[in-house]
Design a protein around this motif. Structure first.
Motif, PDB file in Angstrom:
ATOM      1  N   ASN A 317       0.822  -1.209   0.000  1.00 26.87           N
ATOM      2  CA  ASN A 317       0.000   0.000   0.000  1.00 26.87           C
ATOM      3  C   ASN A 317       0.859   1.263   0.000  1.00 26.87           C
ATOM      4  N   LEU A 318       1.964   1.189   0.757  1.00 23.60           N
ATOM      5  CA  LEU A 318       2.876   2.337   0.770  1.00 23.60           C
ATOM      6  C   LEU A 318       3.487   2.555  -0.607  1.00 23.60           C
ATOM      7  N   ASP A 319       3.773   1.461  -1.290  1.00 23.56           N
ATOM      8  CA  ASP A 319       4.322   1.562  -2.645  1.00 23.56           C
ATOM      9  C   ASP A 319       3.302   2.184  -3.580  1.00 23.56           C
ATOM     10  N   LEU A 320       1.996   1.790  -3.477  1.00 23.82           N
ATOM     11  CA  LEU A 320       0.937   2.356  -4.316  1.00 23.82           C
ATOM     12  C   LEU A 320       0.760   3.833  -4.014  1.00 23.82           C
ATOM     13  N   LEU A 321       0.821   4.192  -2.717  1.00 26.18           N
ATOM     14  CA  LEU A 321       0.649   5.586  -2.341  1.00 26.18           C
ATOM     15  C   LEU A 321       1.725   6.455  -2.968  1.00 26.18           C
ATOM     16  N   LEU A 322       2.950   5.967  -2.912  1.00 21.41           N
ATOM     17  CA  LEU A 322       4.066   6.724  -3.480  1.00 21.41           C
ATOM     18  C   LEU A 322       3.945   6.839  -4.993  1.00 21.41           C
ATOM     19  N   GLN A 323       3.493   5.752  -5.650  1.00 20.20           N
ATOM     20  CA  GLN A 323       3.332   5.814  -7.098  1.00 20.20           C
ATOM     21  C   GLN A 323       2.206   6.783  -7.463  1.00 20.20           C
ATOM     22  N   ASP A 324       1.121   6.761  -6.725  1.00 21.07           N
ATOM     23  CA  ASP A 324       0.010   7.652  -7.015  1.00 21.07           C
ATOM     24  C   ASP A 324       0.385   9.105  -6.765  1.00 21.07           C
ATOM     25  N   ARG A 331      -3.529  15.745  -6.858  1.00 17.80           N
ATOM     26  CA  ARG A 331      -4.563  15.112  -6.047  1.00 17.80           C
ATOM     27  C   ARG A 331      -4.327  15.317  -4.572  1.00 17.80           C
ATOM     28  N   TYR A 332      -3.075  15.509  -4.208  1.00 19.67           N
ATOM     29  CA  TYR A 332      -2.711  15.656  -2.810  1.00 19.67           C
ATOM     30  C   TYR A 332      -2.325  17.091  -2.460  1.00 19.67           C
ATOM     31  N   VAL A 333      -1.842  17.830  -3.456  1.00 22.15           N
ATOM     32  CA  VAL A 333      -1.459  19.230  -3.225  1.00 22.15           C
ATOM     33  C   VAL A 333      -2.154  20.044  -4.292  1.00 22.15           C
ATOM     34  N   ASN A 334      -3.105  20.965  -3.922  1.00 19.21           N
ATOM     35  CA  ASN A 334      -3.832  21.770  -4.884  1.00 19.21           C
ATOM     36  C   ASN A 334      -3.809  23.224  -4.411  1.00 19.21           C
ATOM     37  N   VAL A 335      -3.076  24.041  -5.144  1.00 18.31           N
ATOM     38  CA  VAL A 335      -2.929  25.445  -4.781  1.00 18.31           C
ATOM     39  C   VAL A 335      -3.673  26.270  -5.839  1.00 18.31           C
ATOM     40  N   SER A 336      -4.692  27.031  -5.419  1.00 18.41           N
ATOM     41  CA  SER A 336      -5.456  27.848  -6.360  1.00 18.41           C
ATOM     42  C   SER A 336      -5.272  29.305  -5.993  1.00 18.41           C
ATOM     43  N   LYS A 343     -10.307  20.112 -10.398  1.00 19.74           N
ATOM     44  CA  LYS A 343     -10.750  19.119 -11.366  1.00 19.74           C
ATOM     45  C   LYS A 343     -11.069  17.828 -10.661  1.00 19.74           C
ATOM     46  N   GLU A 344     -12.019  17.161 -11.219  1.00 18.09           N
ATOM     47  CA  GLU A 344     -12.407  15.879 -10.648  1.00 18.09           C
ATOM     48  C   GLU A 344     -11.330  14.843 -10.955  1.00 18.09           C
ATOM     49  N   TYR A 345     -11.034  14.031  -9.936  1.00 15.73           N
ATOM     50  CA  TYR A 345      -9.964  13.026 -10.074  1.00 15.73           C
ATOM     51  C   TYR A 345     -10.464  11.905 -10.943  1.00 15.73           C
ATOM     52  N   VAL A 346      -9.568  11.543 -11.918  1.00 18.26           N
ATOM     53  CA  VAL A 346      -9.894  10.460 -12.845  1.00 18.26           C
ATOM     54  C   VAL A 346      -8.874   9.364 -12.624  1.00 18.26           C
ATOM     55  N   VAL A 347      -9.399   8.195 -12.408  1.00 16.96           N
ATOM     56  CA  VAL A 347      -8.493   7.055 -12.197  1.00 16.96           C
ATOM     57  C   VAL A 347      -7.790   6.714 -13.504  1.00 16.96           C
ATOM     58  N   ASP A 351      -3.688   2.005 -13.520  1.00 21.02           N
ATOM     59  CA  ASP A 351      -3.554   2.243 -12.086  1.00 21.02           C
ATOM     60  C   ASP A 351      -2.847   1.027 -11.445  1.00 21.02           C
ATOM     61  N   PRO A 352      -1.777   1.227 -10.736  1.00 20.83           N
ATOM     62  CA  PRO A 352      -1.058   0.097 -10.092  1.00 20.83           C
ATOM     63  C   PRO A 352      -1.908  -0.623  -9.076  1.00 20.83           C
TER      64      PRO A 352
END
Length: 361
Positions: A317-324, A331-336, A343-347, A351-352
């Motif tokens: 899971n940690l490996d997937l988190l890092l890849q994502d 998706r994790y950092v959004n500065v406006s 934007k809506e997140y698209v898979v 996807d790993p």
């Protein structure tokens, strides 16, 4: 002055007397006597057989003089001149013969002056004249020739009388004597045959004997040629023995004992270290035994399969988190800045996480 002259006269007289005694004693030891009137005669021999000065000179067994000199003849080295001195009162005829004879079985030599009464009519030898010399053997010196003839005559007569007595006493004596003579002849023939066989054996063994002599000569030649090497070996042995003699063996032995003591100390230390290592290995074996038996946290960590699966799932899971995070950082950092909508997140298609789900299914 008179006393001084008297002392000098005494000293001079003493010196003269001493010198005279010395000269007289020296000549006396050489067979000469200054107090006697003597005549000198010369004799020539081809071989003196060890004649020495002071040897006696005899006439009919009575000593009348002595030998004073024995020298090689200057003009003929094969001849020897002998000088004798004879009592001056004795007159020697010109036909006198000086016979060199052995005075004893031990080898002593003497000179015998031989002449007869009839020889005195032929004239008298003057002082310093030459005498004819002859040599007599040892047997001739010990036994007179006439005596030898008498002895042989007596022996022959006695042997003849013995044969006659034996013949008369026994009728078969002559036959026995002839038989003994024949047996004696047979014995002589046997001895001759034995000597011939010995000669044959010696002839056959001559080659072996010659070979043995050759081998001995070769060995001696080898030893002769190896003298330098043998001398070198002896010198080397001398050097080695000298070095051993001069070497401080006691100090060397002491140093060796010290080294042995240090080695013993080191071995003791090594034994202690080995003992500690054995104790550590025993502790490790005990720890491993506890892990294998399920005792302690390490055993639970190693033997609990569920914990292993949880750790593996967490790692994935940690490996997937890092890849994502790497693929979709927004998706994790959004500065406006201007207030835009997110934007809506698209898979993503690859996807790993989906691949992991598919592999588990």
């Amino acid at each position: 002055m008179a006393r001084k002259f008297s002392n000098e006269a005494k000293l001079g007289l003493l010196a003269i007397v001493t010198l005279t005694v010395l000269i007289w004693g020296y000549r006396f030891l050489k067979g000469k006597n200054l107090l006697d009137n003597s005549n000198t005669y010369y004799i020539t021999y081809s071989d003196v057989g060890g004649l020495n000065t002071s040897a006696p000179v005899f006439i009919n067994g009575f000593q009348v003089g002595s030998v004073t000199a024995v020298k090689l003849k200057p003009d003929d080295v094969e001849k020897i001149n002998v000088t004798i001195e004879v009592d001056g009162e004795i007159e020697l005829p010109k036909t006198t013969t000086a016979v060199l004879a052995s005075s004893s079985i031990m080898g002593g030599k003497s000179i015998l002056l031989e002449y007869g009464n009839a020889d005195m009519q032929n004239g008298i030898l003057e002082n310093k004249s030459y005498i004819d010399g002859t040599t007599q053997g040892l047997l001739g010196s010990m036994v007179d020739v006439n005596e030898v003839d008498v002895y042989f005559d007596k022996l022959k007569n006695g042997f003849s009388g013995l044969i006659d007595t034996i013949t008369q006493s026994s009728p078969n004596a002559e036959e026995s004597i002839m038989q003994s003579i024949e047996e004696f002849q047979t014995t002589i023939k046997n001895l001759s045959g034995i000597s011939n066989k010995i000669n044959i054996m010696l002839a056959k063994s001559a080659s072996n004997f010659d070979e043995t002599l050759s081998n001995v000569a070769s060995l001696s030649e080898t030893l002769k040629n190896s003298n330098a090497k043998i001398a070198g070996i002896i010198d080397n042995l001398d050097v080695v023995t000298t070095d051993l003699k001069n070497a401080e063996i006691s100090k060397t032995v002491g140093a060796a004992e010290g080294a042995i003591t240090e080695v013993k100390t080191s071995l003791t230390t090594i034994q202690g270290t080995v003992k500690s290592a054995e104790e550590a290995i025993a502790n490790i074996n005990q720890l491993i035994s506890k892990v294998e038996n399920g005792d302690g946290s390490l055993s639970a960590l190693i033997n609990d399969k569920a914990l292993y699966n949880n750790l593996e799932s967490t790692s994935q899971n940690l490996d997937l988190l890092l890849q994502d995070f790497r693929l979709n950082p927004k998706r994790y950092v959004n500065v406006s800045v201007f207030g835009k909508k997110d934007k809506e997140y698209v898979v993503p298609e690859d996807d790993p996480a989906e691949k992991i789900k598919d592999s588990k299914n």
